[in-house]
Design an enzyme around this catalytic site. Structure first.
Site, PDB file in Angstrom:
ATOM      1  N   CYS A  95      10.329  -9.820  12.905  1.00  0.00           N
ATOM      2  CA  CYS A  95      11.526  -8.996  13.104  1.00  0.00           C
ATOM      3  C   CYS A  95      11.608  -8.431  14.525  1.00  0.00           C
ATOM      4  O   CYS A  95      11.836  -9.191  15.450  1.00  0.00           O
ATOM      5  CB  CYS A  95      11.569  -7.913  12.027  1.00  0.00           C
ATOM      6  N   ARG A 128      24.573  -5.427   9.526  1.00  0.00           N
ATOM      7  CA  ARG A 128      23.126  -5.440   9.314  1.00  0.00           C
ATOM      8  C   ARG A 128      22.769  -6.416   8.214  1.00  0.00           C
ATOM      9  O   ARG A 128      23.457  -6.495   7.195  1.00  0.00           O
ATOM     10  CB  ARG A 128      22.666  -4.032   8.929  1.00  0.00           C
ATOM     11  N   HIS A 192       9.876  -9.770   5.995  1.00  0.00           N
ATOM     12  CA  HIS A 192       8.881  -8.767   5.621  1.00  0.00           C
ATOM     13  C   HIS A 192       8.454  -9.090   4.198  1.00  0.00           C
ATOM     14  O   HIS A 192       9.032  -9.952   3.540  1.00  0.00           O
ATOM     15  CB  HIS A 192       9.497  -7.363   5.660  1.00  0.00           C
TER      16      HIS A 192
END
Ligand code: GLN
EC number: 6.3.5.13
Length: 246
Positions: A95, A128, A192
């Site tokens: 990320c 997002r 993640h």
């Protein structure tokens, strides 16, 4: 890594880059190496410390925009990670860490210079990207389906020096089509989970690269499999059944 020495794994800047339990990647790598009898030394290098250039594996994790910009500034000044890559060290970046190793990234309405270690660049997307992230990995790597979750505003564009790590079946990843990037010695991903807990075969790829071993003895992956199965079942319940590809 020479056969008689220990495997050195460095987590770069845990005080700035450490979102969503990405430290798990360090724990998973160290444990999977130790279970194969490979001696391991882990180091957590904080922002006020120099990054050693002699380690075998460098882990970069996720981070919010402000810490990410600080990390970029510090790493550029430090130069240790660049020297390590020039010596052939392995980089596994997630990320914010993934965006940082490219030539540029966007944060807080501005463009920032990245470390320019790998052929990618990041800007900002229209919204997002938050939620599950999954898709088949580049067949050249011979790994099972990538699964994880994502939470980022950036979008990443790959140059010819890297290949997409996966194709997106669920989520956004780089741009809604591809996810992450790789070239020999480098894996970048938006996943993640922690990524190496959700994808133990990816952890073993990193270990194979770092140790020069062609294969590693299989481990009991019951708990990793349980986690993968749970998340894939959750996707199936939402109408996206990828279990055949897992
Ligand atoms: N700050 C970056 C972005 O929003 C990375 C976020 C993260 O690491 N989770 O794109």
């Amino acid at each position: 890594m020479s056969t008689d020495s220990e495997l050195r794994i460095v987590w770069v800047y845990p005080d700035l880059l450490s979102t969503y339990g990405d430290r798990g990647n360090l724990l998973i790598l160290a444990q999977r190496a130790r279970l194969r009898g490979i001696p391991v030394r882990t180091e957590e290098i904080r922002t006020d410390e120099p990054i050693p250039a002699e380690a075998d594996i460098y882990l970069l994790a996720g981070g919010e925009d402000a810490p990410q910009t600080l990390a970029a500034e510090r790493m550029l000044d430090d130069g240790g990670l660049r020297r390590a890559v020039e010596h052939g060290a392995i980089v596994f970046a997630v990320c914010a860490g993934y965006q940082l190793v490219g030539s540029a990234f966007a944060a807080q309405g501005r463009k920032y210079a990245g470390l320019d270690l790998f052929d990618l660049t990041s800007d900002r997307g229209p919204s997002r990207a938050v939620g599950e992230l999954a898709g088949p990995v580049d067949p050249a790597l011979a790994l099972p389906l990538l699964t994880g979750f994502e939470n980022h505003g950036g979008r990443t564009h790959l140059g010819p020096g890297v290949r997409p790590l996966a194709t997106v079946s669920v989520g956004v990843g780089n741009d809604g089509h591809t996810e992450g990037a790789w070239t020999k010695g480098f894996i970048g991903t938006y996943a993640h989970g922690p990524a190496l807990s959700r994808n133990p075969a990816l952890a073993d790829l990193v270990l194979r690269w770092a140790t020069g071993r062609e294969s590693l003895e299989p481990l009991d992956d019951t708990w990793h499999d349980k986690l993968r199965d749970e998340r894939l079942a959750a996707l199936a319940a939402r109408g996206k059944d990828l279990r055949h590809a897992a």
